[in-house]
Design a protein around this motif. Structure first.
Motif, PDB file in Angstrom:
ATOM      1  N   ALA A 106      41.929  44.378  42.768  1.00 32.77           N
ATOM      2  CA  ALA A 106      41.265  43.374  43.620  1.00 32.77           C
ATOM      3  C   ALA A 106      41.841  42.645  44.665  1.00 32.77           C
ATOM      4  CB  ALA A 106      40.299  42.448  42.529  1.00 32.77           C
ATOM      5  N   LEU A 111      38.999  42.538  47.095  1.00 31.44           N
ATOM      6  CA  LEU A 111      37.731  42.862  46.292  1.00 31.44           C
ATOM      7  C   LEU A 111      37.682  41.947  45.316  1.00 31.44           C
ATOM      8  CD1 LEU A 111      37.967  46.892  46.012  1.00 31.44           C
ATOM      9  CD2 LEU A 111      36.586  45.415  47.721  1.00 31.44           C
ATOM     10  N   THR A 115      33.795  44.656  41.058  1.00 32.17           N
ATOM     11  CA  THR A 115      33.784  45.707  42.007  1.00 32.17           C
ATOM     12  C   THR A 115      34.678  46.573  41.796  1.00 32.17           C
ATOM     13  OG1 THR A 115      32.964  44.146  43.807  1.00 32.17           O
ATOM     14  CG2 THR A 115      33.651  46.460  44.607  1.00 32.17           C
TER      15      THR A 115
END
Length: 145
Positions: A106, A111, A115
């Motif tokens: 991430a 992100l 997600t």
């Protein structure tokens, strides 16, 4: 009911009966489910009559029987191509292969961890791969070829 459920019920009531699954299904999931239900054999309908007869005789003698193609499916699952993934999904796969956690992925890809987790589930489903370890191994093996 299907053959797997039939096998399970027969084995519950009559465990001494030997069961040979004769099918057109060669996918890893069906093979494993049939064997877990108690089948002693798994044979494809595409096998020659001579091979079928031999396999049935082998089963009757008390041995477990797996068609050569079935054994190959279990030992070398036929995974989907990475070409089926989006560019972003391929980025995530590469990060998994590098050993990064969801949070590290991430951070690298800007992100959220949620997600990444969701996208990883989609990737595993698309490629029909069980877990991230198997995904990393498959990725590394494919890139060595």
């Amino acid at each position: 009911m299907d053959g797997i459920e039939s096998t399970r019920i027969i084995k519950e009531h009559w465990p001494g009966i030997q069961i040979m699954v004769l099918t057109t299904f060669q996918d890893e999931s069906n093979i494993r489910q049939a064997l877990q239900a108690g089948a002693e054999g798994y044979l494809l309908k595409s096998a020659s009559i001579e091979n079928m007869a031999q396999q049935i005789r082998t089963l009757a003698s008390g041995s477990t029987v797996l068609d050569a193609e079935v054994l190959k499916t279990i030992m070398e699952p036929d995974y989907k191509s990475f070409d089926e993934l989006t560019d972003r999904e391929n980025d995530i796969v590469e990060c998994v292969a590098r050993g990064l956690s969801n949070q590290e992925i991430a951070d690298d890809l800007f992100l959220s961890a949620g997600t990444v987790r969701n996208m990883l589930s989609v990737i595993l489903d698309k490629l029909e791969i069980r877990d991230r370890t198997q995904l990393a191994i498959y990725y590394l093996q494919r890139n060595e070829e």
